[in-house]
Write a protein that holds these residues in place. Structure first.
Motif, PDB file in Angstrom:
ATOM      1  N   GLU A  28      28.216  34.848  40.724  1.00  0.00           N
ATOM      2  CA  GLU A  28      29.068  35.263  41.828  1.00  0.00           C
ATOM      3  C   GLU A  28      29.848  34.076  42.397  1.00  0.00           C
ATOM      4  O   GLU A  28      31.052  34.202  42.688  1.00  0.00           O
ATOM      5  CB  GLU A  28      28.237  35.923  42.939  1.00  0.00           C
ATOM      6  CG  GLU A  28      27.661  37.261  42.557  1.00  0.00           C
ATOM      7  CD  GLU A  28      26.387  37.176  41.686  1.00  0.00           C
ATOM      8  OE1 GLU A  28      25.829  36.059  41.514  1.00  0.00           O
ATOM      9  OE2 GLU A  28      25.980  38.210  41.154  1.00  0.00           O
ATOM     10  N   GLU A  29      29.186  32.947  42.561  1.00  0.00           N
ATOM     11  CA  GLU A  29      29.857  31.756  43.099  1.00  0.00           C
ATOM     12  C   GLU A  29      30.933  31.252  42.146  1.00  0.00           C
ATOM     13  O   GLU A  29      32.044  30.904  42.581  1.00  0.00           O
ATOM     14  CB  GLU A  29      28.832  30.656  43.388  1.00  0.00           C
ATOM     15  CG  GLU A  29      27.916  30.982  44.538  1.00  0.00           C
ATOM     16  CD  GLU A  29      26.723  30.045  44.648  1.00  0.00           C
ATOM     17  OE1 GLU A  29      26.224  29.868  45.768  1.00  0.00           O
ATOM     18  OE2 GLU A  29      26.283  29.491  43.608  1.00  0.00           O
ATOM     19  N   GLU A  32      33.923  33.652  42.222  1.00  0.00           N
ATOM     20  CA  GLU A  32      34.720  33.491  43.436  1.00  0.00           C
ATOM     21  C   GLU A  32      35.607  32.253  43.357  1.00  0.00           C
ATOM     22  O   GLU A  32      36.787  32.311  43.701  1.00  0.00           O
ATOM     23  CB  GLU A  32      33.794  33.391  44.655  1.00  0.00           C
ATOM     24  CG  GLU A  32      34.546  33.294  45.966  1.00  0.00           C
ATOM     25  CD  GLU A  32      33.609  33.237  47.156  1.00  0.00           C
ATOM     26  OE1 GLU A  32      33.926  32.494  48.101  1.00  0.00           O
ATOM     27  OE2 GLU A  32      32.564  33.923  47.135  1.00  0.00           O
ATOM     28  N   GLN A  33      35.057  31.151  42.880  1.00  0.00           N
ATOM     29  CA  GLN A  33      35.821  29.906  42.813  1.00  0.00           C
ATOM     30  C   GLN A  33      36.935  29.957  41.770  1.00  0.00           C
ATOM     31  O   GLN A  33      37.946  29.282  41.902  1.00  0.00           O
ATOM     32  CB  GLN A  33      34.890  28.727  42.538  1.00  0.00           C
ATOM     33  CG  GLN A  33      33.976  28.422  43.701  1.00  0.00           C
ATOM     34  CD  GLN A  33      33.114  27.205  43.453  1.00  0.00           C
ATOM     35  OE1 GLN A  33      33.565  26.217  42.891  1.00  0.00           O
ATOM     36  NE2 GLN A  33      31.854  27.278  43.870  1.00  0.00           N
ATOM     37  N   THR A  37      36.028  38.399  38.745  1.00  0.00           N
ATOM     38  CA  THR A  37      34.932  39.224  39.257  1.00  0.00           C
ATOM     39  C   THR A  37      33.606  38.724  38.682  1.00  0.00           C
ATOM     40  O   THR A  37      33.570  38.191  37.561  1.00  0.00           O
ATOM     41  CB  THR A  37      35.114  40.704  38.876  1.00  0.00           C
ATOM     42  OG1 THR A  37      35.015  40.825  37.453  1.00  0.00           O
ATOM     43  CG2 THR A  37      36.448  41.249  39.370  1.00  0.00           C
TER      44      THR A  37
END
Length: 76
Positions: A28-29, A32-33, A37
């Motif tokens: 997830e990290e 996001e960066q 997705t």
């Protein structure tokens, strides 16, 4: 994606997972960066799913993981 390259894509995904974990990031990290997705990262890293990745995406992932993109393309 050509079937002849599926093993290479699998290896790229495993390397992304390795370097992501080395940096202490979750899927997830990283997603996001990079602006993707979490599902996309999950599919790329899954050894049983063949997911094509563009060079732009590889370059973005390498930048976030602070590695040279060529590390993803050294096949054993």
């Amino acid at each position: 994606m050509k079937a002849a390259h599926s093993e290479k894509y699998r290896q790229i995904g495993l390397k992304i997972a390795y370097y992501r974990k080395l940096r202490g990031l979750t899927q997830e990290e990283l997603a996001e960066q990079v602006g993707l997705t979490p599902a996309f990262i999950g599919h790329v890293e899954a050894p049983n799913i063949n997911k094509a990745v563009s060079l732009d995406t590889l370059f973005d992932i390498a930048e976030v993981l602070d590695i040279s993109p060529d590390r993803f393309l050294l096949f054993d």
